[in-house]
Design an enzyme around this catalytic site. Sequence first.
Site, PDB file in Angstrom:
ATOM      1  CG  ASP A  47     -20.125   3.169 -46.074  1.00 46.33           C
ATOM      2  OD1 ASP A  47     -20.877   3.926 -46.701  1.00 46.33           O
ATOM      3  OD2 ASP A  47     -20.131   1.944 -46.244  1.00 46.33           O
TER       4      ASP A  47
ATOM      5  CD  GLU B  18     -16.308  -0.678 -53.549  1.00 44.65           C
ATOM      6  OE1 GLU B  18     -15.619  -1.688 -53.300  1.00 44.65           O
ATOM      7  OE2 GLU B  18     -17.239  -0.306 -52.817  1.00 44.65           O
TER       8      GLU B  18
END
Length: 813
Positions: free
Chosen positions: A575, A772
Amino acid sequence: MAWTEWALAALLAGSTAAQDTSVFSKSSNDSLLWGPYRPNVYFGVRPRLPKSLTTGLMWARVEDFQSVQHNVRYTCEQHEGMAGYGWDAYDPRTGGVQTVHDKGNGIDIETDFVKFDEGRGGWGARIKGTPREDAEPGAGSEGGVQTMKTAVWFYAGMEGLGSLEVQDAEGGEELGFDGDVVITGQSQDLGDFKLTITEPEGSSHPAHAHPAYKSKPLDHTFVHSLQVPEDALWQAKAILFASMKTTVDAYVEEHTEQKMPPPWQTYTIQNRPGEGNMHLIQKVFEGPFEFDVLYAPSTVAKTATSDDLGKAIDAVVESFDEKYLEALKPQAPFNDDKHLLFSKSLFSNLIGGIGYFHGDQLIDRSYAPEYEEDNEGFWQETADARARGEQKLEGPYELFTSIPSRPFFPRGFLWDEGFHLLPIVDWDPELCMQIVSSWFNTMDEDGWIAREQILGVEARSKVPVEFQVQYPHYANPPTLFMVLDALLGKVGAKDSSFYTGQQIAGDLAGNALANPDAVKAWLKQLYPLLQRNFEWYRRTQWGDLKSYDRPAFSSKEAFRWRGRSDRHILTSGLDDYPRAQPPHPGELHTDLISWMGMMASSIHHIADFIGETEDAGRYAKVSEAIKRNVDDLHWSKIDKTYCDATVDDYEDSVHVCHKGYVSIFPFMTGLVGPDSAHLKDVLDLIADEDELWSPHGIRSLSKQDALYGTDENYWRSPVWMNMNYLVVQQLYNIATQAGPHQKKASTMYAALRRNLVETVYQSWLETGFAWEQYNPETGAGQRTQHFTGWTSLVVKIMAMPGLEGGKGAHDEL
Ligand SMILES: *[C@@H]1O[C@H](CO)[C@@H](O)[C@H](O)[C@H]1NC(C)=O
């Protein structure tokens, strides 16, 4: 008819029939029909069929009036005081054992699930509650936590056409059921079946002296049958609260607020068994408890009992343990019990997270000219185009997939899935093929696959509106091709596989090998879809070489992600990784051309394997052209690393260098081999502690980059396990082939492998969860909790061979 004609006719008939037949056999399908395929809830079993029977479990500690509404567990959530949860052992073909360490409610809930007779005999689930040692004694628990009051709700709902009916409803209407609750049902796909919720002896129920007990004794099971809109079935918690509210209101009316029954009586559902498409079932326990849910299709000769279930659970766990040692046994220095336990847990959560999703999804097919992204300032135009909101619901689609995270990302993500399947292909290649097929079946005629699959209202309820829409010109890394490559490695189709292949498989005795004929038949079927997908990437994500002076080996192979904004390229998956500023239509992206190189090499190998020789030659050329162009277009002599490219104010092509994952992408995707002139610089960058190397894995961005750790800091310093897996895998490949940097790669491999495993392991020990991403300074797990998707690649990293030089290796770098 002459015999030759006969033979020909028979041959033709045979070949048509062969085309109609799926390569997935009935028995394979049967064994995968049922599962806890609702990974977004703590426990919910459903079949891999659209609009069918759906079930779920809820529970709460019910000892005071204030806390109950916050204590009801249903969907996996990040901040519910869980001290870890998930599958300790799980195999989608047979079943497994899950424990939810519900610290907040003071109880551990075990949910075991098994299939009988390889899925043909139905399934059983055992729900077990054990008060935790560390539980705070609550009100009304005079006997300590051993008298803890817990309410448990199980529900069954029928989506679509079909029926569900509670048997002997009249017997339960009065006081509730004092034995098993039996629901019979029927649907087109399932036929007739029976669902039994047992009332075994040995569990205790709270008794009390309030007059309310007499008409609703808590040693009975209550059933509330309802007719609810099909799209609302999943909102079981709201339905539960509505049912309990009716009970509460009636008690207030009858007894007044001052003289209410105790909470464990007050928080009971309406007892109204009968017809409906949903049946809520409640039991109230005191102390530890256990009951079973048994599903039996009418086709079985003998319905499995609770006794059978107990035996089946033991057998399933035993065979899981045995198979684990064959498929994914941790290798030195992780060949001990604690790492084995850790490995099994992570793997079971990855594979236990497989879900079946069905429903419509929002796609914007308006094909606005802005979406070509040809103009400078295109990112503003595309934002305006998206804001017009021309998306429509399409579908329904279906998808069989694993997921990144049960609480936070309980749905299919294209680029995650390729990483998920790398450990799964070692366990069950055919299951992996079923999942890959399911993904390619969502592809449209152009060859586009939506990168995020948000199917149906339940899935959409978890996603902010601005992220729900999918755009058919947006890509995502084509990671499923890594899996295809790994599969080829398993059937010995080529010399070495860059991803998980033969080399490693060969080093591990007994690693699940795929059946070459089945893989070939399947790949032949899939091949046209793979080609279409590959061509879609080349057609839609092309990069502009012609408009700018960019000398390169090939005038074609250059690529640019569509869908970027000034701050993000969400489509790349990385991202907020720093890119050219401002965005420019002449950009070229290093990570994308690397993925394309991987994809080209994979489809080349596939074409070769299935005998499409002409295609194979063509793909080999594309593959080689990409490899050459990576060096020609992206290598910066000044920065000694791979860089994105853009166009400056004088319309000249210039490099944009931010050292980090993007600048080593050609290496990670196997495009920098042992003989590459750039290998030394790549290895030096990775090994440099002031740049990418950290004691907890390879950083996403170099410590020296001006943007290191800034803004969202999502891909600007943290350690990600998927990228690290690719690095460790490539280091292994270099370390095991002759070349000038073999020794250095070997040392780095051993050190990185150890750092990664210890980081994820330590954090798992401390928090009970996989995360994560990991903090490069402290090793702490961050962001999404219970991220059992690609973080589970650490399982594969442990199963990789321990090369020499593991101890203190980093000192020698
Ligand atoms: C097995 O399932 C797949 C997809 O779910 C289906 O396409 C195939 O026809 C099934 N095979 C058989 C033999 O029923």
